[in-house]
Design a protein around this motif. Structure first.
Motif, short mmCIF file in Angstrom:
data_model
loop_
_atom_site.label_atom_id
_atom_site.label_comp_id
_atom_site.label_asym_id
_atom_site.label_seq_id
_atom_site.Cartn_x
_atom_site.Cartn_y
_atom_site.Cartn_z
N VAL A 225 1.09 -1.15 -0.34
CA VAL A 225 0.16 -0.27 0.19
C VAL A 225 1.24 1.07 0.09
O VAL A 225 1.93 0.89 0.49
N GLY A 226 0.55 2.13 -0.77
CA GLY A 226 1.10 3.59 -0.87
C GLY A 226 0.21 4.60 -0.90
O GLY A 226 -0.79 4.32 -0.76
N VAL A 227 -0.06 5.95 -0.14
CA VAL A 227 -0.50 6.97 -0.82
C VAL A 227 0.14 7.87 -2.07
O VAL A 227 1.16 8.07 -1.70
N VAL A 228 -0.90 9.33 -1.49
CA VAL A 228 -0.63 10.53 -2.48
C VAL A 228 -0.23 11.58 -1.88
O VAL A 228 -1.12 11.37 -1.13
N LEU A 229 0.61 12.63 -1.85
CA LEU A 229 0.82 13.51 -0.92
C LEU A 229 1.40 14.90 -2.20
O LEU A 229 1.20 14.34 -3.50
N GLN A 230 0.30 15.43 -1.66
CA GLN A 230 0.02 16.81 -2.81
C GLN A 230 1.46 17.97 -2.99
O GLN A 230 1.03 18.48 -1.32
N ALA A 231 2.23 18.80 -3.67
CA ALA A 231 3.12 19.36 -3.16
C ALA A 231 2.80 20.84 -3.35
O ALA A 231 3.39 22.10 -2.63
N TYR A 232 1.38 21.24 -3.25
CA TYR A 232 0.79 22.30 -3.52
C TYR A 232 -0.15 22.52 -1.89
O TYR A 232 -0.63 23.75 -1.55
N LEU A 233 0.21 21.40 -1.25
CA LEU A 233 -0.79 21.54 0.43
C LEU A 233 0.08 22.62 1.22
O LEU A 233 1.38 21.39 1.12
N ARG B 74 1.00 21.54 4.58
CA ARG B 74 1.04 20.97 5.19
C ARG B 74 1.32 19.80 4.68
O ARG B 74 2.19 19.35 6.14
N THR B 75 1.82 19.59 3.33
CA THR B 75 2.63 18.38 2.99
C THR B 75 4.31 17.63 3.14
O THR B 75 5.16 16.61 3.92
N PRO B 76 4.99 19.51 3.32
CA PRO B 76 6.75 18.66 4.04
C PRO B 76 6.30 18.39 5.79
O PRO B 76 6.97 17.01 6.09
N GLN B 77 5.26 18.89 6.59
CA GLN B 77 5.35 18.27 7.85
C GLN B 77 4.50 16.64 7.78
O GLN B 77 4.72 15.75 8.37
N ASP B 78 3.80 15.84 7.15
CA ASP B 78 3.12 15.71 6.63
C ASP B 78 4.27 14.42 6.47
O ASP B 78 4.00 12.91 7.15
N TYR C 38 -7.07 19.66 -6.83
CA TYR C 38 -8.10 20.68 -6.73
C TYR C 38 -8.70 21.55 -5.46
O TYR C 38 -7.05 22.70 -5.84
N ASN C 39 -9.38 23.00 -5.90
CA ASN C 39 -9.57 24.18 -5.95
C ASN C 39 -9.42 24.49 -4.42
O ASN C 39 -10.66 24.32 -4.04
N GLU C 40 -8.39 24.30 -3.91
CA GLU C 40 -8.35 24.45 -2.20
C GLU C 40 -8.34 26.09 -1.75
O GLU C 40 -7.81 27.59 -2.82
N PRO C 41 -8.58 26.44 -0.81
CA PRO C 41 -8.26 28.55 -0.79
C PRO C 41 -6.61 28.07 -0.34
O PRO C 41 -5.96 27.32 0.38
N ARG C 42 -6.19 29.31 -0.48
CA ARG C 42 -5.52 29.46 0.03
C ARG C 42 -4.77 29.17 1.53
O ARG C 42 -3.12 29.27 1.01
N THR C 43 -5.02 29.71 2.22
CA THR C 43 -4.89 28.88 3.52
C THR C 43 -4.28 27.83 3.93
O THR C 43 -3.32 27.33 4.85
N ALA C 44 -5.05 27.33 2.29
CA ALA C 44 -4.36 25.63 2.88
C ALA C 44 -3.17 25.14 1.76
O ALA C 44 -2.71 23.95 1.90
N ALA C 45 -3.55 25.81 0.37
CA ALA C 45 -2.66 26.10 -0.52
C ALA C 45 -1.99 26.83 -1.48
O ALA C 45 -2.55 28.07 -0.85
N TYR C 46 -1.04 26.41 -2.24
CA TYR C 46 -0.34 27.44 -2.62
C TYR C 46 -0.92 27.72 -3.67
O TYR C 46 -1.35 26.74 -4.59
N LYS C 47 -1.32 29.02 -3.90
CA LYS C 47 -1.72 29.46 -5.82
C LYS C 47 -0.45 29.29 -6.65
O LYS C 47 -1.37 29.40 -8.48
N ASP C 48 0.21 30.37 -6.35
CA ASP C 48 1.41 30.81 -7.34
C ASP C 48 2.62 29.10 -8.29
O ASP C 48 2.63 28.36 -7.17
N MET C 49 1.84 29.36 -9.62
CA MET C 49 2.88 28.22 -9.70
C MET C 49 4.13 27.90 -9.65
O MET C 49 4.80 26.84 -9.61
#
Length: 301
Positions: free
Chosen positions: A150-158, A160-164, A182-193
């Protein structure tokens, strides 16, 4: 962003289904498992491995979840019977996570137990931010019992991901790292590419430092270059990572990596519920529509 890409990203959710289907047809294996087997066999013959995914998410009833569980079990049996070089990806919401967490966990555990029986592997996809904590909790519980399956996916734009990554580093780690769609709020995800790209490489290096096996999921050649640089920096052998790409997106870059001896896994979606997936992918990557339009104009549609 070009004007064409801007228009696609802003209007895709309102474009009629048949038009979306035209643009997306090269990026979906088909509606049936037999279609995925046929496409997957060709990819295997080209030196690529697979992860199969039956489309359909955010289901509303437990019988729907039970249906998709059975479909996932059938996928694993079919991969084994047809001797395909591939594994399974699944979405926790498809297994009922938003209806009943323990019910969903039991569904996913049954699937991973079948994968272990068949010496195969299941990737738990990551969905929107509402699902992140629950998905990682499922992964922690399941890797204790099935560390090789088993494995999982992590998303770089969040954010929180480095701490996860740090929080999960106490035991063997098997990740797919992607940018996130996914279209997440700026408080949760980076918006700048540019920031998202830098986060991708930062997270990838952190994963490598902790000895994780990573499916590097990107079609961005800048990120491929930076990933290869990190692979060289950490002296990784070709069995310690893989690249992953979506069906139909930049097959030339895909072949370049395969020809260079890198393991490359193609995400192979199929199913009758292809419309939401197609709209989301076109919104994320309008170049898919551009490529399809160019093919039509050249008479190759």
């Amino acid at each position: 962003m070009s004007i064409f890409n801007y228009l696609v990203s802003k209007t895709i959710m309102h474009i009629p289904g048949p038009i979306v289907g035209f643009f997306a047809k090269g990026y979906i294996a088909g509606e049936k498992l037999d279609d995925a087997v046929r496409v997957g066999r060709k990819l295997n013959e080209q030196g690529m491995v697979l992860t199969l995914d039956i489309l359909g998410e955010f289901i509303k009833t437990k019988p729907e979840a039970a249906f998709f569980k059975d479909q996932c079990l059938e996928i694993l049996e079919t991969i084994h019977r047809e001797k395909l070089d591939g594994n399974l990806s699944l979405k926790p919401t498809q297994m009922g996570m938003l209806l009943d967490e323990e019910f969903a966990f039991k569904n996913i555990r049954e699937i991973i137990a079948k994968a272990a029986e068949l010496d195969n592997f299941v990737r738990i996809d990551m969905e929107d931010i509402e699902c992140t904590d629950k998905t990682l909790e499922f992964y922690r519980r399941l890797r204790d019992e099935f560390p090789k399956n088993v494995g999982v996916v992590l998303q770089a734009y969040l954010r929180r991901t480095p701490q996860d990554i740090e929080d999960l580093s106490d035991k063997p780690m098997h990740y797919r790292l992607c940018k996130g769609i996914y279209n997440e709020p700026r408080t949760a995800a980076y918006k700048d590419m540019d920031t998202i790209n830098r986060s991708f490489i930062y997270c990838l290096e952190k994963m490598f430092k902790h000895g994780a096996y990573v499916g590097i999921a990107t079609h961005d050649e800048k990120l491929v270059f930076e990933s290869l640089r990190l692979i060289e920096k950490y002296g990784l052998s070709k069995d310690q990572y893989e690249f992953q790409m979506l069906l139909g997106v930049d097959p030339e870059l895909r072949q370049i990596l395969v020809d260079a001896g890198h393991k490359l896994r193609v995400y192979l979606p199929y199913g009758e519920q292809w419309m939401p997936y197609s709209r989301r992918r076109l919104k994320e990557n309008p170049n898919i529509a551009r490529h399809a339009l160019l093919q039509m104009l050249r008479g190759n549609g």
